[in-house]
Enzyme design. Sequence first.
Site, PDB file in Angstrom:
ATOM      1  N   GLY A  65       0.782  -1.242   0.000  1.00  0.00           N
ATOM      2  CA  GLY A  65       0.000   0.000   0.000  1.00  0.00           C
ATOM      3  C   GLY A  65       0.810   1.288   0.000  1.00  0.00           C
ATOM      4  O   GLY A  65       0.241   2.365   0.164  1.00  0.00           O
ATOM      5  N   TRP A  79       2.347   2.932  -2.491  1.00  0.00           N
ATOM      6  CA  TRP A  79       1.952   3.839  -3.578  1.00  0.00           C
ATOM      7  C   TRP A  79       0.543   4.383  -3.318  1.00  0.00           C
ATOM      8  O   TRP A  79       0.254   5.540  -3.598  1.00  0.00           O
ATOM      9  CB  TRP A  79       1.974   3.112  -4.932  1.00  0.00           C
ATOM     10  N   ASP A  95      -4.875  -5.636  -5.784  1.00  0.00           N
ATOM     11  CA  ASP A  95      -3.782  -6.619  -5.774  1.00  0.00           C
ATOM     12  C   ASP A  95      -4.395  -8.009  -5.658  1.00  0.00           C
ATOM     13  O   ASP A  95      -5.479  -8.170  -5.090  1.00  0.00           O
ATOM     14  CB  ASP A  95      -2.827  -6.389  -4.589  1.00  0.00           C
ATOM     15  N   ASP A 113      -7.094 -10.327  -9.387  1.00  0.00           N
ATOM     16  CA  ASP A 113      -5.956 -10.627 -10.249  1.00  0.00           C
ATOM     17  C   ASP A 113      -6.116  -9.788 -11.511  1.00  0.00           C
ATOM     18  O   ASP A 113      -7.165  -9.857 -12.169  1.00  0.00           O
ATOM     19  CB  ASP A 113      -5.985 -12.132 -10.589  1.00  0.00           C
ATOM     20  N   ASP A 168       2.607  -1.073 -10.339  1.00  0.00           N
ATOM     21  CA  ASP A 168       3.920  -1.453  -9.796  1.00  0.00           C
ATOM     22  C   ASP A 168       3.978  -2.982  -9.715  1.00  0.00           C
ATOM     23  O   ASP A 168       4.743  -3.550  -8.934  1.00  0.00           O
ATOM     24  CB  ASP A 168       4.080  -0.813  -8.398  1.00  0.00           C
ATOM     25  N   LYS A 191       5.635  -0.106 -13.996  1.00  0.00           N
ATOM     26  CA  LYS A 191       6.950  -0.713 -13.749  1.00  0.00           C
ATOM     27  C   LYS A 191       7.258  -1.705 -14.860  1.00  0.00           C
ATOM     28  O   LYS A 191       6.377  -2.474 -15.283  1.00  0.00           O
ATOM     29  CB  LYS A 191       6.914  -1.468 -12.415  1.00  0.00           C
TER      30      LYS A 191
HETATM   31  C1  SAM Z   1       6.481  -4.492  -5.797  1.00  0.00           C
HETATM   32  S1  SAM Z   1       4.941  -5.020  -5.144  1.00  0.00           S
HETATM   33  C2  SAM Z   1       4.034  -3.500  -5.123  1.00  0.00           C
HETATM   34  C3  SAM Z   1       4.433  -2.520  -4.047  1.00  0.00           C
HETATM   35  C4  SAM Z   1       3.439  -1.388  -3.909  1.00  0.00           C
HETATM   36  N1  SAM Z   1       3.439  -0.520  -5.084  1.00  0.00           N
HETATM   37  C5  SAM Z   1       3.712  -0.527  -2.698  1.00  0.00           C
HETATM   38  O1  SAM Z   1       4.113   0.624  -2.860  1.00  0.00           O
HETATM   39  O2  SAM Z   1       3.480  -0.984  -1.563  1.00  0.00           O
HETATM   40  C6  SAM Z   1       4.240  -5.879  -6.512  1.00  0.00           C
HETATM   41  C7  SAM Z   1       2.843  -6.377  -6.314  1.00  0.00           C
HETATM   42  O3  SAM Z   1       2.320  -6.868  -7.550  1.00  0.00           O
HETATM   43  C8  SAM Z   1       1.320  -7.813  -7.220  1.00  0.00           C
HETATM   44  N2  SAM Z   1       0.906  -8.634  -8.378  1.00  0.00           N
HETATM   45  C9  SAM Z   1       1.677  -9.488  -9.097  1.00  0.00           C
HETATM   46  N3  SAM Z   1       0.937 -10.102 -10.041  1.00  0.00           N
HETATM   47  C10 SAM Z   1      -0.341  -9.613  -9.911  1.00  0.00           C
HETATM   48  C11 SAM Z   1      -1.558  -9.881 -10.591  1.00  0.00           C
HETATM   49  N4  SAM Z   1      -1.631 -10.781 -11.594  1.00  0.00           N
HETATM   50  N5  SAM Z   1      -2.676  -9.220 -10.207  1.00  0.00           N
HETATM   51  C12 SAM Z   1      -2.616  -8.332  -9.174  1.00  0.00           C
HETATM   52  N6  SAM Z   1      -1.492  -8.055  -8.489  1.00  0.00           N
HETATM   53  C13 SAM Z   1      -0.357  -8.679  -8.849  1.00  0.00           C
HETATM   54  C14 SAM Z   1       1.991  -8.638  -6.123  1.00  0.00           C
HETATM   55  O4  SAM Z   1       1.027  -9.369  -5.385  1.00  0.00           O
HETATM   56  C15 SAM Z   1       2.714  -7.565  -5.321  1.00  0.00           C
HETATM   57  O5  SAM Z   1       1.977  -7.182  -4.200  1.00  0.00           O
END
Ligand code: SAM
Length: 194
Positions: free
Chosen positions: A49, A51, A69, A87, A110, A150
């Site tokens: 959370g 961002w 997420d 998802d 991200d 990203k």
């Molecule tokens: C680097 S973290 C994000 C950090 C976040 N922006 C923050 O500031 O706290 C990447 C996130 O992408 C999510 N993610 C990966 N594949 C996903 C998908 N298919 N659908 C939704 N979320 C996904 C992961 O669960 C993870 O929580």
Amino acid sequence: MSHDSDYFYDKAKKQGYRSRASYKLLQIHEKFHIFKKNQEVVDLGASPGGWTQVASEKVGNNGLVIAIDKAYIPPLNLKNVDILQMDIMNETISEYLKERYGLIDVLLSDCAPNVSGKWSLDHSIQIMLAERAIKIAEDILKDEGWIVVKVFQGEQFANFVSYAKKVFTTVKLFKPQASRKRSAEIYLIANNKS
Ligand SMILES: C[S@@+](CC[C@H](N)C(=O)[O-])C[C@H]1O[C@@H](n2cnc3c(N)ncnc32)[C@H](O)[C@@H]1O
């Protein structure tokens, strides 16, 4: 961990941000002036959370941040944040968001896979997530809206940037200071302003 990463980790703890990633978005905003008060923002891959917290501050009480997420996002107790556990690969997501929120001003992604350690697999999945974010933007972003995505630099990176250039008139690449130097990540920032 490098001195550089400790610095942003400690700063996040002190300032009440859930992740050091918050500073990446703050630095992106400082350079590109993405956010305005009262906007609607969709934040893909939002857990835990960091961002979302930044976007919530920037759009203010009359704005809205929709944090999405596939993983659980612990409640933020912010009035201008909706949390959805979904998802982003789910084909119905754009339709659902458009019906519930209409067109939005900013789309953030991200998203990153859980790293398997096999670089080409991780890179492919990350590119797939980044492409998915652009597809969702095509469906739900206002014409003048912004996208921040990203992306991991690797063999599929150039193709991804070409694809983004077909969708948006202005496409920039930026690596914020808070992004670890050794990390392959970079952010693509785009809109339809000339
Ligand atoms: C680097 S973290 C994000 C950090 C976040 N922006 C923050 O500031 O706290 C990447 C996130 O992408 C999510 N993610 C990966 N594949 C996903 C998908 N298919 N659908 C939704 N979320 C996904 C992961 O669960 C993870 O929580």
